[in-house]
Design a protein around this motif. Structure first.
Motif, PDB file in Angstrom:
ATOM      1  N   GLU A  52       0.828  -1.206   0.000  1.00  0.00           N
ATOM      2  CA  GLU A  52       0.000   0.000   0.000  1.00  0.00           C
ATOM      3  C   GLU A  52       0.866   1.261   0.000  1.00  0.00           C
ATOM      4  OE1 GLU A  52      -3.276   0.164  -0.432  1.00  0.00           O
ATOM      5  OE2 GLU A  52      -3.202  -1.996  -0.691  1.00  0.00           O
ATOM      6  N   GLN A  53       1.962   1.181  -0.712  1.00  0.00           N
ATOM      7  CA  GLN A  53       2.817   2.345  -0.875  1.00  0.00           C
ATOM      8  C   GLN A  53       2.662   2.875  -2.305  1.00  0.00           C
ATOM      9  OE1 GLN A  53       6.749   0.976   0.121  1.00  0.00           O
ATOM     10  NE2 GLN A  53       6.425   1.229   2.323  1.00  0.00           N
ATOM     11  N   LEU A  54       3.045   4.135  -2.480  1.00  0.00           N
ATOM     12  CA  LEU A  54       2.889   4.786  -3.778  1.00  0.00           C
ATOM     13  C   LEU A  54       4.268   4.884  -4.429  1.00  0.00           C
ATOM     14  CD1 LEU A  54       0.404   5.918  -5.235  1.00  0.00           C
ATOM     15  CD2 LEU A  54       1.082   8.194  -4.454  1.00  0.00           C
ATOM     16  N   GLN A  55       4.380   4.283  -5.612  1.00  0.00           N
ATOM     17  CA  GLN A  55       5.667   4.262  -6.308  1.00  0.00           C
ATOM     18  C   GLN A  55       5.592   5.094  -7.588  1.00  0.00           C
ATOM     19  OE1 GLN A  55       7.249   0.674  -8.445  1.00  0.00           O
ATOM     20  NE2 GLN A  55       8.807   0.750  -6.825  1.00  0.00           N
ATOM     21  N   LEU A  74      12.013  17.192   3.959  1.00  0.00           N
ATOM     22  CA  LEU A  74      11.808  18.250   4.942  1.00  0.00           C
ATOM     23  C   LEU A  74      11.019  19.407   4.330  1.00  0.00           C
ATOM     24  CD1 LEU A  74      12.395  19.392   7.751  1.00  0.00           C
ATOM     25  CD2 LEU A  74      14.564  20.290   6.865  1.00  0.00           C
ATOM     26  N   LYS A  75      11.352  19.762   3.085  1.00  0.00           N
ATOM     27  CA  LYS A  75      10.636  20.841   2.406  1.00  0.00           C
ATOM     28  C   LYS A  75       9.175  20.452   2.159  1.00  0.00           C
ATOM     29  CE  LYS A  75      13.040  23.152  -0.438  1.00  0.00           C
ATOM     30  NZ  LYS A  75      13.834  23.609  -1.617  1.00  0.00           N
ATOM     31  N   LEU A  76       8.951  19.159   1.852  1.00  0.00           N
ATOM     32  CA  LEU A  76       7.581  18.691   1.640  1.00  0.00           C
ATOM     33  C   LEU A  76       6.754  18.828   2.914  1.00  0.00           C
ATOM     34  CD1 LEU A  76       5.355  17.264   0.019  1.00  0.00           C
ATOM     35  CD2 LEU A  76       6.409  15.082   0.655  1.00  0.00           C
ATOM     36  N   ARG A  77       7.336  18.511   4.053  1.00  0.00           N
ATOM     37  CA  ARG A  77       6.612  18.620   5.322  1.00  0.00           C
ATOM     38  C   ARG A  77       6.320  20.080   5.672  1.00  0.00           C
ATOM     39  NH1 ARG A  77      10.368  14.169   8.478  1.00  0.00           N
ATOM     40  NH2 ARG A  77       9.534  12.329   7.372  1.00  0.00           N
ATOM     41  N   GLU A  78       7.212  20.972   5.214  1.00  0.00           N
ATOM     42  CA  GLU A  78       7.003  22.395   5.491  1.00  0.00           C
ATOM     43  C   GLU A  78       5.918  22.991   4.599  1.00  0.00           C
ATOM     44  OE1 GLU A  78      10.818  24.110   4.930  1.00  0.00           O
ATOM     45  OE2 GLU A  78      11.626  23.425   6.857  1.00  0.00           O
ATOM     46  N   THR A  79       5.903  22.578   3.308  1.00  0.00           N
ATOM     47  CA  THR A  79       4.980  23.198   2.344  1.00  0.00           C
ATOM     48  C   THR A  79       3.743  22.348   2.067  1.00  0.00           C
ATOM     49  OG1 THR A  79       6.135  22.170   0.476  1.00  0.00           O
ATOM     50  CG2 THR A  79       6.946  24.317   1.217  1.00  0.00           C
ATOM     51  N   ASN A  80       3.867  21.032   2.287  1.00  0.00           N
ATOM     52  CA  ASN A  80       2.782  20.095   1.979  1.00  0.00           C
ATOM     53  C   ASN A  80       2.386  20.159   0.497  1.00  0.00           C
ATOM     54  OD1 ASN A  80       1.062  18.020   2.794  1.00  0.00           O
ATOM     55  ND2 ASN A  80      -0.663  19.414   3.051  1.00  0.00           N
ATOM     56  N   ASN A  81       3.366  20.494  -0.345  1.00  0.00           N
ATOM     57  CA  ASN A  81       3.128  20.593  -1.795  1.00  0.00           C
ATOM     58  C   ASN A  81       3.756  19.372  -2.454  1.00  0.00           C
ATOM     59  OD1 ASN A  81       2.890  21.294  -4.500  1.00  0.00           O
ATOM     60  ND2 ASN A  81       3.193  23.472  -4.085  1.00  0.00           N
ATOM     61  N   PHE A  82       2.938  18.331  -2.630  1.00  0.00           N
ATOM     62  CA  PHE A  82       3.462  17.058  -3.131  1.00  0.00           C
ATOM     63  C   PHE A  82       3.877  17.149  -4.605  1.00  0.00           C
ATOM     64  CE2 PHE A  82       3.085  12.629  -4.627  1.00  0.00           C
ATOM     65  CZ  PHE A  82       3.915  12.026  -3.694  1.00  0.00           C
ATOM     66  N   SER A  83       3.160  17.936  -5.404  1.00  0.00           N
ATOM     67  CA  SER A  83       3.494  18.040  -6.822  1.00  0.00           C
ATOM     68  C   SER A  83       4.881  18.665  -7.021  1.00  0.00           C
ATOM     69  CB  SER A  83       2.433  18.876  -7.558  1.00  0.00           C
ATOM     70  OG  SER A  83       2.385  20.193  -7.038  1.00  0.00           O
ATOM     71  N   VAL A  84       5.229  19.643  -6.196  1.00  0.00           N
ATOM     72  CA  VAL A  84       6.565  20.252  -6.274  1.00  0.00           C
ATOM     73  C   VAL A  84       7.619  19.231  -5.867  1.00  0.00           C
ATOM     74  CG1 VAL A  84       8.076  22.033  -5.314  1.00  0.00           C
ATOM     75  CG2 VAL A  84       5.719  22.592  -5.915  1.00  0.00           C
ATOM     76  N   MET A  85       7.282  18.401  -4.863  1.00  0.00           N
ATOM     77  CA  MET A  85       8.203  17.345  -4.429  1.00  0.00           C
ATOM     78  C   MET A  85       8.509  16.391  -5.587  1.00  0.00           C
ATOM     79  SD  MET A  85       9.868  15.689  -2.014  1.00  0.00           S
ATOM     80  CE  MET A  85      10.271  14.073  -1.346  1.00  0.00           C
ATOM     81  N   ASP A 143       2.405  12.100   7.406  1.00  0.00           N
ATOM     82  CA  ASP A 143       3.292  12.774   6.452  1.00  0.00           C
ATOM     83  C   ASP A 143       3.817  11.770   5.423  1.00  0.00           C
ATOM     84  OD1 ASP A 143       3.100  15.206   7.800  1.00  0.00           O
ATOM     85  OD2 ASP A 143       4.704  14.630   9.204  1.00  0.00           O
ATOM     86  N   TYR A 144       4.069  12.294   4.204  1.00  0.00           N
ATOM     87  CA  TYR A 144       4.695  11.457   3.191  1.00  0.00           C
ATOM     88  C   TYR A 144       6.141  11.174   3.590  1.00  0.00           C
ATOM     89  CZ  TYR A 144       0.834  12.137  -0.086  1.00  0.00           C
ATOM     90  OH  TYR A 144      -0.389  12.128  -0.693  1.00  0.00           O
ATOM     91  N   GLU A 145       6.561   9.939   3.370  1.00  0.00           N
ATOM     92  CA  GLU A 145       7.921   9.536   3.723  1.00  0.00           C
ATOM     93  C   GLU A 145       8.483   8.658   2.604  1.00  0.00           C
ATOM     94  OE1 GLU A 145      10.284   7.066   7.232  1.00  0.00           O
ATOM     95  OE2 GLU A 145       8.244   7.791   7.557  1.00  0.00           O
TER      96      GLU A 145
END
Length: 229
Positions: free
Chosen positions: A154-157, A201-212, A183-185
């Motif tokens: 159940e992970q996203l690849q 770390l930046k993803l956790r700060e912005t919560n912007n998955f598309s930028v990640m 959080d996404y890991e």
């Protein structure tokens, strides 16, 4: 009396001739000695001059060899610079294409977000929603070489292609899971990226998955450019 005087004159004349011959012989001997000394001196001078110019000629030969070696090195360097310029131009073109693709990806994600907002107030039919998702999936796969899979854990690849211009079909993979905090890991990354911790770390700060996702793609591209041909 006349005979005695004649004999004296003859003896005197003979002595004079003998002295002259002796003096002449001495002069000639001295001249020969001086000539031999001058000849020896000339020989030594010519020998020294010959050795000097022989050494100079050897030095000139070495200098010519060095100049030829330097010219060959400069030619190789020029060829290497020309090859690198072509390679840099190719990388620049590829990065511009990736920049446009990342822009398209961001726009598509933003469009999807806006559509999802509209659906909360005005839900569309399930068939229309499926059609939109299929179009978006096709855009990801064909235009950006991005494939999204769900693993048995159940992970996203995310499988990225079109990264290495020498092997466009080569997969670059990154797998995500959601931890206990929600959080996404990143659980795996192949090939490994040194910047993955910073991106998380930046993803956790912005919560912007598309930028990640876009940043991971950029990191994979930069990694492929560093790898030897």
């Amino acid at each position: 009396m006349a005979n005695v005087k004649g004999e004296d004159e003859i003896a005197f004349f003979e002595r004079e001739i003998e002295e002259f011959c002796t003096e002449l012989q001495s002069i000639v001997s001295e001249q020969i000695t001086q000539s031999q000394a001058l000849r020896d001196s000339c020989r030594e001078f010519i020998k020294a001059l010959s050795e000097k110019w022989s050494k100079k000629l050897k030095e000139m030969d070495l200098m010519i060899d060095k100049i030829q070696e330097y010219s060959n090195e400069m030619l190789q360097l020029s060829q290497c610079i020309s090859e690198n310029e072509g390679h840099l131009t190719e990388i620049k073109s590829m990065l511009n294409q990736e920049k446009q693709q990342n822009k398209d990806l961001t726009n598509s994600v933003q469009e999807l977000k806006e559509q999802m907002k509209k659906e909360t107030s005005n839900p569309k039919s399930i068939e229309e929603r499926k059609e939109q998702l299929c179009k978006l999936k096709t855009f990801y796969e064909e235009r950006l070489g991005l494939e999204i899979r769900r693993t048995h854990h159940e992970q996203l690849q995310f499988v990225f292609r079109h990264i290495d211009h020498k092997d466009p079909d080569k997969p670059y993979m990154c797998t995500f899971s959601i931890n206990e905090q929600g959080d996404y890991e990143v659980t795996s990354c192949n090939p490994p990226l040194d910047c993955i911790a910073e991106l998380q770390l930046k993803l956790r700060e912005t919560n912007n998955f598309s930028v990640m996702v876009a940043n991971i793609r950029k990191a994979f591209i930069a990694l492929s450019c560093k790898q030897p041909a």
